[in-house]
Design a protein around this motif. Structure first.
Motif, PDB file in Angstrom:
ATOM      1  N   SER A 215      97.870  76.602  18.563  1.00  0.00           N
ATOM      2  CA  SER A 215      97.296  75.837  17.616  1.00  0.00           C
ATOM      3  C   SER A 215      97.993  75.758  16.424  1.00  0.00           C
ATOM      4  O   SER A 215      98.062  74.555  15.788  1.00  0.00           O
ATOM      5  N   SER A 216      98.406  76.541  15.712  1.00  0.00           N
ATOM      6  CA  SER A 216      99.171  76.469  14.364  1.00  0.00           C
ATOM      7  C   SER A 216     100.424  77.367  14.068  1.00  0.00           C
ATOM      8  O   SER A 216     100.554  78.404  14.584  1.00  0.00           O
ATOM      9  N   LEU A 217     101.340  76.967  13.288  1.00  0.00           N
ATOM     10  CA  LEU A 217     102.585  77.501  12.844  1.00  0.00           C
ATOM     11  C   LEU A 217     102.667  77.394  11.307  1.00  0.00           C
ATOM     12  O   LEU A 217     102.560  76.269  10.939  1.00  0.00           O
ATOM     13  N   ALA A 218     102.543  78.640  10.724  1.00  0.00           N
ATOM     14  CA  ALA A 218     102.394  78.570   9.226  1.00  0.00           C
ATOM     15  C   ALA A 218     103.713  79.544   8.643  1.00  0.00           C
ATOM     16  O   ALA A 218     104.413  80.458   9.372  1.00  0.00           O
ATOM     17  N   PHE A 219     104.132  79.530   7.304  1.00  0.00           N
ATOM     18  CA  PHE A 219     105.290  80.094   6.689  1.00  0.00           C
ATOM     19  C   PHE A 219     104.466  80.469   5.351  1.00  0.00           C
ATOM     20  O   PHE A 219     103.868  79.633   4.694  1.00  0.00           O
ATOM     21  N   SER A 220     105.223  81.729   4.964  1.00  0.00           N
ATOM     22  CA  SER A 220     105.040  81.954   3.596  1.00  0.00           C
ATOM     23  C   SER A 220     106.293  81.639   2.787  1.00  0.00           C
ATOM     24  O   SER A 220     107.491  82.055   2.991  1.00  0.00           O
ATOM     25  N   PRO A 221     106.111  81.239   1.382  1.00  0.00           N
ATOM     26  CA  PRO A 221     107.302  80.996   0.590  1.00  0.00           C
ATOM     27  C   PRO A 221     107.743  81.986  -0.207  1.00  0.00           C
ATOM     28  O   PRO A 221     107.490  82.160  -1.349  1.00  0.00           O
ATOM     29  N   LEU A 222     108.622  83.061   0.498  1.00  0.00           N
ATOM     30  CA  LEU A 222     108.706  84.203  -0.198  1.00  0.00           C
ATOM     31  C   LEU A 222     110.060  83.946  -0.997  1.00  0.00           C
ATOM     32  O   LEU A 222     110.321  84.899  -1.875  1.00  0.00           O
ATOM     33  N   GLY A 223     111.046  82.915  -0.626  1.00  0.00           N
ATOM     34  CA  GLY A 223     112.323  82.954  -1.389  1.00  0.00           C
ATOM     35  C   GLY A 223     112.220  82.479  -2.707  1.00  0.00           C
ATOM     36  O   GLY A 223     111.032  81.749  -3.217  1.00  0.00           O
ATOM     37  N   LYS A 224     112.954  82.503  -3.779  1.00  0.00           N
ATOM     38  CA  LYS A 224     113.012  81.909  -5.045  1.00  0.00           C
ATOM     39  C   LYS A 224     112.876  80.474  -4.822  1.00  0.00           C
ATOM     40  O   LYS A 224     112.202  79.815  -5.731  1.00  0.00           O
ATOM     41  N   THR A 225     113.578  80.169  -4.087  1.00  0.00           N
ATOM     42  CA  THR A 225     113.390  78.693  -3.467  1.00  0.00           C
ATOM     43  C   THR A 225     113.437  78.800  -1.918  1.00  0.00           C
ATOM     44  O   THR A 225     114.240  79.352  -1.260  1.00  0.00           O
ATOM     45  N   THR A 226     112.220  78.065  -1.298  1.00  0.00           N
ATOM     46  CA  THR A 226     111.960  78.314  -0.104  1.00  0.00           C
ATOM     47  C   THR A 226     112.017  76.800   0.629  1.00  0.00           C
ATOM     48  O   THR A 226     111.408  75.908  -0.010  1.00  0.00           O
ATOM     49  N   SER A 227     112.759  76.405   1.696  1.00  0.00           N
ATOM     50  CA  SER A 227     112.982  75.161   2.314  1.00  0.00           C
ATOM     51  C   SER A 227     112.410  75.276   3.559  1.00  0.00           C
ATOM     52  O   SER A 227     113.277  76.145   4.185  1.00  0.00           O
TER      53      SER A 227
END
Length: 480
Positions: A215-227
């Motif tokens: 159904s879904s794939l998600a990410f958390s923006p943990l980096g000071k800069t997240t790409s």
């Protein structure tokens, strides 16, 4: 012998009231219809969850995070005596840069008439950690157990790990292990033992994951800069969460999308101790008790993705792999227009009585109303097997032929039967167009109703309603 023109049973007002009562009664019968639709939809959801539970649930990737234990000395009074204890706490460090490259191969799995979207994904997480700020722990650096640190990666459903996970930090390959050293930040994932004793050591990392989910794939923006960059062959994605992609391309062959999120876009710092708050309140990085920040799903704007409890649950972003059509949602939308179908069909018969001096008994109105309600059951049952578009065409054809044929018989006029059928064809066709134009559905519906009202006022403008009395006169049969 015809009844007297002014008899009570020939009253136009009485007939209108009876028709209105029939419409209201038939609308009450739509309640079980909505219950049936909801029951079938819940059944579909249960089957989808069963498939997902065996394959892999919705996945959210959180990490990596460096978790470093340290000792603190506390004094407590036990039985009127002071006792000194040593407690273990944890310092959490987020990466300076985090780059995620992901390819996703979705597929559709079936169980009976139901289907669910599952996928396999290959993820490569690269980036680096800056030199740790040990002062964040507020203890002597000698109390920090640098050689017992952990690299932790949050994964919603670890059962979805399909192949060997590779983890390297500073050029050294680490051994992935199940479980987490602490659940202060995330509650589900994997870990790897690291040694941070070398102050000048490289902090660059590379992580390879082979993850299955649904159904879904998600990410958390943990980096000071997240790409984050995602590519897939699925042609109907839905981009959801706290951040939309900066660039995206969607076509029949699949999609590609990329995000870039800065640490300024999230409510937590790069390093802290203990539990982090789960709200957007200002925070200095000190330890907080989670109980102070209860954040229910109803009040959370960005908890649409599944995943373990974590500090960035309300900042996740990613993709949902939607099926192109949802027959239950469309059938529910169609059922909401039941009052229009009933009113238009009854109006066609009513004006036949007025203009052609035909007679239609309330029971005949009731049978026509039942035929209109059966349309929705046909639409629902056929949609589960043949898809919404085919089911709509078959259901419309069946109901229109049935009602038009019945109208021809009771009105004793082929022309009137064809007129009733034409009215229904136009109505069903127009509402089908409205269903396809979600953004303009209200506008098109309003314009359509305005046009029908204008036509009704125009064609009845010369009728003397006070002079009308229903009688038994019939028009000659017109089979042309």
């Amino acid at each position: 012998m015809n009844p007297a023109p002014n008899s009570f049973r020939n009253s136009l007002t009485l007939k209108v009231l009876i028709i209105a009562g029939l419409v209201l009664g038939l609308l009450i019968l739509t309640v079980p219809l909505f219950i049936i639709i909801e029951e079938r939809e819940n059944r579909r959801e249960n089957v989808t969850q069963e498939i997902s539970a065996k394959w892999g649930l919705d996945q959210t990737i959180i990490g990596p995070i460096l978790t470093v234990p340290y000792k603190t000395t506390v004094t407590r009074i036990v039985e009127n005596k002071e006792k000194i204890y040593q407690e273990t706490h944890y310092l959490h460090l987020l990466p300076e840069t985090l780059e995620v490259n992901c390819s996703v191969a979705p597929e559709t799995r079936y169980r009976g008439i139901y289907e669910a979207v599952v996928y396999k994904s290959n993820l490569r997480l690269t980036g680096s950690f800056s030199t740790p700020d040990w002062e964040t722990a507020n203890v002597s650096e000698s109390e920090i157990q640098k050689d017992k640190a952990w690299l932790t990666i949050g994964i919603s459903d670890t059962r979805g790990i399909r192949d060997t996970t590779s983890i390297t930090l500073g050029g050294q390959e680490l051994e992935p292990m199940p479980g987490l050293p602490t659940q202060e930040v995330i509650t589900s994932g994997i870990r790897a033992k690291v040694d941070l004793s070398d102050a000048n050591g490289s902090r660059e990392f590379s992580i390879g994951l082979h993850l299955a989910g649904s159904s879904s794939l998600a990410f958390s923006p943990l980096g000071k800069t997240t790409s984050v960059s995602v590519k897939s062959t699925w042609p109907s994605p839905s981009f959801d969460g706290a951040f939309l992609p900066l660039e995206k391309e969607v076509n029949e062959k699949g999609f590609s999308a990329s995000w870039k999120v800065l640490h300024l876009n999230r409510p937590i710092p790069q390093a802290w101790t203990g539990n982090a708050p789960t709200s957007n309140e200002a925070w200095d990085g000190a330890s907080h008790s989670p109980s102070r920040y209860e954040f229910s799903g109803e009040n959370t704007p960005y908890l649409s993705f599944a995943g373990p409890e974590n500090i960035l649950g309300h900042s996740v972003f990613g993709i949902r792999f939607y099926l192109p059509t949802d027959v239950y949602q469309k059938t529910t939308r169609m059922a909401k227009y039941a009052i229009l179908f009933l009113c238009f069909a009854f109006a066609a018969f009513f004006f036949s009585e007025i203009l052609q001096k035909a007679r239609v008994h309330p029971i005949q109105y009731l049978l026509v109303g039942f035929a209109i309600l059966v349309f929705y059951l046909l639409l629902l049952s056929l949609s589960e097997h043949f898809g919404f578009d085919v089911a709509y065409g078959l259901s419309t054809t069946g109901v229109v032929v049935l009602i038009a044929g019945y109208a021809r018989a009771i009105l004793r006029s082929g022309r009137l039967g064809a007129t009733v059928g034409a009215v229904l064809v136009i109505l069903y066709g127009y509402l089908y167009v409205i269903l396809q134009l979600e953004s303009y559905a209200l506008l098109m519906g309003s314009l359509g109703l305005f046009g029908v009202l204008a036509a009704a006022m125009y064609f009845t403008r010369k009728i003397d309603w006070y002079a009308i009395r229903l009688n038994n006169e019939q028009t000659p049969a017109d089979d042309a």
